[in-house]
Design a protein around this motif. Structure first.
Motif, mmCIF file in Angstrom:
data_model
loop_
_atom_site.group_PDB
_atom_site.id
_atom_site.type_symbol
_atom_site.label_atom_id
_atom_site.label_comp_id
_atom_site.label_asym_id
_atom_site.label_seq_id
_atom_site.Cartn_x
_atom_site.Cartn_y
_atom_site.Cartn_z
ATOM 1 N N ASN A 1 46.375 47.670 43.285
ATOM 2 C CA ASN A 1 46.852 46.629 43.900
ATOM 3 C C ASN A 1 48.507 46.565 43.440
ATOM 4 N N TYR A 2 48.736 46.723 42.299
ATOM 5 C CA TYR A 2 50.049 46.955 41.611
ATOM 6 C C TYR A 2 50.893 47.796 42.263
ATOM 7 N N ARG A 3 50.305 48.921 42.826
ATOM 8 C CA ARG A 3 51.011 50.046 43.255
ATOM 9 C C ARG A 3 51.244 49.513 45.019
ATOM 10 N N ARG A 4 50.111 48.895 45.469
ATOM 11 C CA ARG A 4 50.325 48.338 46.739
ATOM 12 C C ARG A 4 51.665 47.391 46.819
ATOM 13 N N LEU A 5 51.582 46.232 45.986
ATOM 14 C CA LEU A 5 52.944 45.527 45.766
ATOM 15 C C LEU A 5 54.243 46.152 45.643
ATOM 16 N N GLU B 1 49.648 43.761 30.446
ATOM 17 C CA GLU B 1 48.335 43.691 29.830
ATOM 18 C C GLU B 1 47.482 42.949 30.891
ATOM 19 N N TRP B 2 48.166 42.135 31.945
ATOM 20 C CA TRP B 2 47.198 41.680 32.796
ATOM 21 C C TRP B 2 46.773 42.500 33.776
ATOM 22 N N TRP B 3 47.290 43.531 33.831
ATOM 23 C CA TRP B 3 47.019 44.688 35.010
ATOM 24 C C TRP B 3 45.897 45.819 34.619
ATOM 25 N N GLN B 4 44.748 45.676 35.160
ATOM 26 C CA GLN B 4 43.651 46.720 34.547
ATOM 27 C C GLN B 4 43.339 47.400 35.892
ATOM 28 N N ASP B 5 42.469 48.298 35.543
ATOM 29 C CA ASP B 5 41.824 49.315 36.581
ATOM 30 C C ASP B 5 40.600 48.354 37.524
ATOM 31 N N GLU B 6 40.007 47.413 36.860
ATOM 32 C CA GLU B 6 38.995 46.500 37.509
ATOM 33 C C GLU B 6 39.504 45.192 37.591
ATOM 34 N N VAL B 7 38.779 44.478 38.369
ATOM 35 C CA VAL B 7 38.946 43.071 38.610
ATOM 36 C C VAL B 7 38.431 42.338 37.347
ATOM 37 N N ARG C 1 40.675 40.404 30.735
ATOM 38 C CA ARG C 1 41.863 41.248 30.215
ATOM 39 C C ARG C 1 42.486 41.355 29.002
ATOM 40 N N ILE C 2 42.659 39.986 28.371
ATOM 41 C CA ILE C 2 43.236 40.024 27.035
ATOM 42 C C ILE C 2 42.316 40.540 26.058
#
Length: 248
Positions: free
Chosen positions: A16-20, A207-213, A219-220
């Motif tokens: 989703n980061y890439r999409r944003l 750190e908040w952006w990971q591969d899964e939800v 996440r931390i």
């Protein structure tokens, strides 16, 4: 409503980061803090590196693949990573080599700074240290864990570094942040879709952006556990390399 819905857990994946990033590129011109123009619709994409330089490199590579140049700010006093470590230093150099802008995530709490005229000397020292260690410019800075005092420090430059918290950025540039693993003020998806802001500064923490939800706590914990596992692995590798015993 669950926390996953209320705090948009699904927003914080690397896919989703890439999409944003792609959504932002439709609405805005990506600029860094050293090359923006006040007469254009720009977005400054900034990262404060609080926990994980490894996660930062993952995002830096995605950005480079999308043709985006972001701003990465290093906290040399972080209690969660050590810029002197070879692996961490290599990550920072790799981020810079991708063309991203580097800067200082400045911790006034470390120095006990309470007056504006106390900022420049230690900030300049940190800049000199980083530029010598990583062999690239560090022309910008942000404050770590903002307080009413740092929010009031609004000069455009301190110690010759551009201040991400300057009056111009606070009054003329809209702001969106993922601090603590959720959208504290406005959801980035909504901000980028509406594109109502003529100028925008986006603050993300890698750190908040990971591969899964995952939840923010999950996440931390992943970053903390990854750090611990890396320390254990390096210790065991050192014993093997030197022919020493690792007794249970």
């Amino acid at each position: 409503m669950t926390n996953a819905d209320r705090y948009h857990f699904a927003d914080f994946t690397r896919a989703n980061y890439r999409r944003l990033l792609r959504l932002a590129s439709v609405r805005y011109v990506f600029r860094r803090m050293t090359d923006f123009r006040r007469d254009e619709a720009f977005v400054i994409w900034r990262h404060d590196l609080d926990f994980s330089v490894h996660a930062a490199l993952r995002l830096a590579r995605i950005e480079a693949e999308e043709g985006v140049r972001a701003t990465y700010l290093i906290d040399i006093h972080s209690e969660f990573y050590n810029p002197f470590e070879r692996e961490v230093s290599d990550c920072i150099r790799s981020i810079a080599a991708l063309g991203h802008e580097m800067g200082i995530h400045f911790d006034t709490h470390y120095y006990g700074i309470e007056k504006e005229d106390e900022i420049e000397q230690p900030l300049s020292r940190e800049r000199q240290f980083c530029e010598e260690l990583f062999e690239c410019p560090f022309p910008v800075f942000s404050f770590h864990i903002s307080t009413p005092f740092t929010q009031a420090c609004r000069q455009m430059r301190y110690g010759a570094l551009i201040n991400a918290n300057a009056e111009y950025f606070q009054s003329e540039v809209a702001y969106c942040s993922d601090s603590n693993g959720f959208w504290r003020f406005r959801r980035l998806e909504d901000v980028l879709t509406s594109a109502e802001d003529p100028r925008l500064q986006v603050l993300t923490h890698p750190e908040w952006w990971q591969d899964e939800v995952l939840s923010p706590r999950q996440r931390i914990e992943r970053c903390i556990n990854g750090r611990a596992e890396g320390t254990r692995r390096r210790y065991e590798e050192t014993l093997r390399r030197t022919g020493r015993l690792n007794i249970e």
